[in-house]
Design a protein around this motif. Sequence first.
Motif, mmCIF file in Angstrom:
data_model
loop_
_atom_site.group_PDB
_atom_site.id
_atom_site.type_symbol
_atom_site.label_atom_id
_atom_site.label_comp_id
_atom_site.label_asym_id
_atom_site.label_seq_id
_atom_site.Cartn_x
_atom_site.Cartn_y
_atom_site.Cartn_z
ATOM 1 N N PRO A 35 0.811 -1.226 0.000
ATOM 2 C CA PRO A 35 0.000 0.000 0.000
ATOM 3 C C PRO A 35 0.840 1.269 0.000
ATOM 4 O O PRO A 35 2.055 1.231 0.228
ATOM 5 C CB PRO A 35 -0.799 -0.121 1.306
ATOM 6 C CG PRO A 35 0.096 -0.920 2.206
ATOM 7 C CD PRO A 35 0.806 -1.899 1.307
ATOM 8 N N ILE A 36 0.187 2.390 -0.235
ATOM 9 C CA ILE A 36 0.859 3.692 -0.188
ATOM 10 C C ILE A 36 1.216 4.009 1.262
ATOM 11 O O ILE A 36 0.361 3.936 2.144
ATOM 12 C CB ILE A 36 -0.056 4.791 -0.755
ATOM 13 C CG1 ILE A 36 -0.405 4.500 -2.212
ATOM 14 C CG2 ILE A 36 0.608 6.162 -0.632
ATOM 15 C CD1 ILE A 36 -1.466 5.425 -2.766
ATOM 16 N N PRO A 37 2.467 4.335 1.565
ATOM 17 C CA PRO A 37 2.850 4.658 2.947
ATOM 18 C C PRO A 37 2.050 5.839 3.500
ATOM 19 O O PRO A 37 1.642 6.732 2.759
ATOM 20 C CB PRO A 37 4.346 5.000 2.827
ATOM 21 C CG PRO A 37 4.785 4.312 1.578
ATOM 22 C CD PRO A 37 3.616 4.377 0.647
ATOM 23 N N ARG A 38 1.870 5.851 4.816
ATOM 24 C CA ARG A 38 1.130 6.913 5.482
ATOM 25 C C ARG A 38 2.081 8.071 5.823
ATOM 26 O O ARG A 38 2.424 8.326 6.981
ATOM 27 C CB ARG A 38 0.463 6.377 6.757
ATOM 28 C CG ARG A 38 -0.670 5.398 6.517
ATOM 29 C CD ARG A 38 -1.908 6.092 5.975
ATOM 30 N NE ARG A 38 -2.347 7.210 6.784
ATOM 31 C CZ ARG A 38 -3.132 7.096 7.880
ATOM 32 N NH1 ARG A 38 -3.538 5.891 8.288
ATOM 33 N NH2 ARG A 38 -3.497 8.158 8.555
ATOM 34 N N PHE A 39 2.491 8.802 4.799
ATOM 35 C CA PHE A 39 3.368 9.959 5.010
ATOM 36 C C PHE A 39 2.704 11.012 5.891
ATOM 37 O O PHE A 39 3.378 11.796 6.554
ATOM 38 C CB PHE A 39 3.754 10.586 3.666
ATOM 39 C CG PHE A 39 4.529 9.679 2.756
ATOM 40 C CD1 PHE A 39 5.743 9.134 3.152
ATOM 41 C CD2 PHE A 39 4.050 9.360 1.490
ATOM 42 C CE1 PHE A 39 6.464 8.296 2.309
ATOM 43 C CE2 PHE A 39 4.764 8.532 0.636
ATOM 44 C CZ PHE A 39 5.968 7.995 1.047
ATOM 45 N N ASP A 40 1.374 11.010 5.896
ATOM 46 C CA ASP A 40 0.641 12.011 6.677
ATOM 47 C C ASP A 40 0.825 11.847 8.180
ATOM 48 O O ASP A 40 0.530 12.770 8.942
ATOM 49 C CB ASP A 40 -0.862 11.934 6.347
ATOM 50 C CG ASP A 40 -1.442 10.551 6.629
ATOM 51 O OD1 ASP A 40 -0.998 9.578 5.984
ATOM 52 O OD2 ASP A 40 -2.338 10.453 7.491
ATOM 53 N N LEU A 41 1.335 10.691 8.613
ATOM 54 C CA LEU A 41 1.548 10.462 10.041
ATOM 55 C C LEU A 41 2.947 10.867 10.495
ATOM 56 O O LEU A 41 3.272 10.751 11.683
ATOM 57 C CB LEU A 41 1.301 8.984 10.382
ATOM 58 C CG LEU A 41 -0.132 8.476 10.176
ATOM 59 C CD1 LEU A 41 -0.232 7.007 10.566
ATOM 60 C CD2 LEU A 41 -1.132 9.312 10.968
ATOM 61 N N LEU A 42 3.773 11.327 9.562
ATOM 62 C CA LEU A 42 5.123 11.785 9.896
ATOM 63 C C LEU A 42 5.190 13.310 9.845
ATOM 64 O O LEU A 42 4.408 13.945 9.136
ATOM 65 C CB LEU A 42 6.140 11.220 8.899
ATOM 66 C CG LEU A 42 6.442 9.728 8.975
ATOM 67 C CD1 LEU A 42 7.259 9.296 7.776
ATOM 68 C CD2 LEU A 42 7.167 9.376 10.267
ATOM 69 N N LYS A 43 6.115 13.863 10.586
ATOM 70 C CA LYS A 43 6.359 15.314 10.546
ATOM 71 C C LYS A 43 7.302 15.601 9.376
ATOM 72 O O LYS A 43 8.500 15.831 9.559
ATOM 73 C CB LYS A 43 6.942 15.782 11.879
ATOM 74 C CG LYS A 43 5.969 15.599 13.057
ATOM 75 C CD LYS A 43 6.620 16.021 14.362
ATOM 76 C CE LYS A 43 5.607 16.025 15.493
ATOM 77 N NZ LYS A 43 5.005 14.684 15.747
ATOM 78 N N MET A 44 6.758 15.588 8.166
ATOM 79 C CA MET A 44 7.582 15.643 6.973
ATOM 80 C C MET A 44 8.386 16.932 6.854
ATOM 81 O O MET A 44 9.446 16.952 6.220
ATOM 82 C CB MET A 44 6.718 15.447 5.725
ATOM 83 C CG MET A 44 6.097 14.062 5.601
ATOM 84 S SD MET A 44 7.316 12.715 5.568
ATOM 85 C CE MET A 44 8.189 13.072 4.056
ATOM 86 N N ASP A 45 7.907 18.014 7.444
ATOM 87 C CA ASP A 45 8.641 19.274 7.328
ATOM 88 C C ASP A 45 9.920 19.283 8.151
ATOM 89 O O ASP A 45 10.709 20.228 8.065
ATOM 90 C CB ASP A 45 7.751 20.457 7.713
ATOM 91 C CG ASP A 45 7.207 20.345 9.130
ATOM 92 O OD1 ASP A 45 7.242 19.233 9.704
ATOM 93 O OD2 ASP A 45 6.734 21.356 9.661
#
Length: 519
Positions: free
Chosen positions: A154-164
């Motif tokens: 599946p597509i990783p849950r990037f939204d759960l990381l503090k990407m900034d």
Amino acid sequence: MAHIIIINPRFETSYWGMEHALPLFDVKANLPVACLPLLAALTPAEHTVTLVDENVEPIDYDLCAQADIVALTGMIVQRFRMKEILTELKGRNCFTVVGGPWVTVKEDYFEGLVDVTFIGEAEETWPQFLLEWKEGRHVRRYEQSDKTDMSKVPIPRFDLLKMDEYALGSLQFSRGCPFTCDFCDIIVVFGRKPRIKTSAQIIAEMEALLSAGMDTAFIVDDNLIGNKKAIKEVLREVVAWQERNHYPMTFLTEASIDLADDDELMQLMVDANIRIVFIGIETPNEAALRETKKLQNLRKGGTMLEKIHSIQQTGMEVWCGMILGFDSDDATIFDAQRIFIKDARIVNAMIGMLAAIPKTPLYTRLEKEGRLDHADPPAYGTNVIPLNLSRETLRDGYLAVLSDLHQPAAYFDRLDALYLDARIQPERTRLRHLRRHPIRLIALNLMWAFEAAGIFTRLMRRVQEADLRNIYRKRLWKLLLRRRSPVILQIYAIKCAMHYHAHKMVQQMQTGGDIVNSF
């Protein structure tokens, strides 16, 4: 329903960790490990998942004590911190599970601290465990019987990381490598048959990462070109996506040196806007390449230097891994490495002493020969007892090579040789496309210039050594006199920050700090 916390432990200072340079980039970590958001995506929606990257934020142990499951992943360089975290968690009666590269090759390392262990890939076993845990019938060890079907990831849950808080994003196109290098654990963990995601999956991940605010990503495949035919099809789709969207993303990746044998593949990588490729060169010592079965570096079609230059001439910069301490190495290897890296015009070379990872052919052979140091951490920075060098000579030679390569004159002379003398042209396809869209081109050039200015300003404020600040000013001024290109200016500013990190790391090791071995 369970509350699950998944933790990536803090890394020790390392060459690629960029710890001393991170403040210069105004971020807290280099890039997120790919498994954290992927495990979150593999978790059934009924559960609540919290991702914690200790490189970005501290672990809230009180929150962990309230969670139903606390999971850890980690590589060999994280093993000591993993043990510290697990000890703290067990002291709070947490239910702990561990997976990742290190426990896969050293299953008993966390004995007594772990309730459930995952060996190898976990796309099938993680959901299986969660179901069995919910029903009260989970077991202590999980290992998939087959390798993961990458078309179902599946597509990783990037939204759960503090990407900034990261300098780069991370993407994975494929797993596995067809080669047989005896010191490498990649084929132990992922196998020799490269498995690749579909183009639709990869583009969906790129769009998810872009939506999370990240326009530069490391393609973390250990060998992107392990299956050349399949990756060409994917790259064609990536190129088409870039063109449709006016090239919003830049990539870095890893590949084997036989990339240079395929002009079509190199062009596709350039057209996809892959700016940097990391290659396992390892050594100029051909006997060492043969003894370790790194035979792809010895194939006909030109010398390794010629192949590196061919890749560079496409506009892609080559970074590399180099190893000291092979059985056929003697005291001449240190100068040979210095000369090769200079002639190759490789600015960023990850130098390491040979280390034997459990379950690799190298480890098995050296164990039989009685040439492993089982202390943890091992003396002299590596668990390998070399054949033709004393351990002191290897350690001291390693530090000397690392130091010499990062003397400012040597480092920046390689940089100038690549960008001012050879005048390679990074991101040439992207720039050619954007010339048809002048407003977008102006915006991109301004972004690069502002990024360079921001890094340069922080260098002047944060670097304490006046002589280093002066060198950085002179080198950037020399660049502006000879090549006024916003993308090259951005690259030079980044290189200054990377130099500062390596300078500080070497300085600490030379003044009595722990030996940081890259491998």
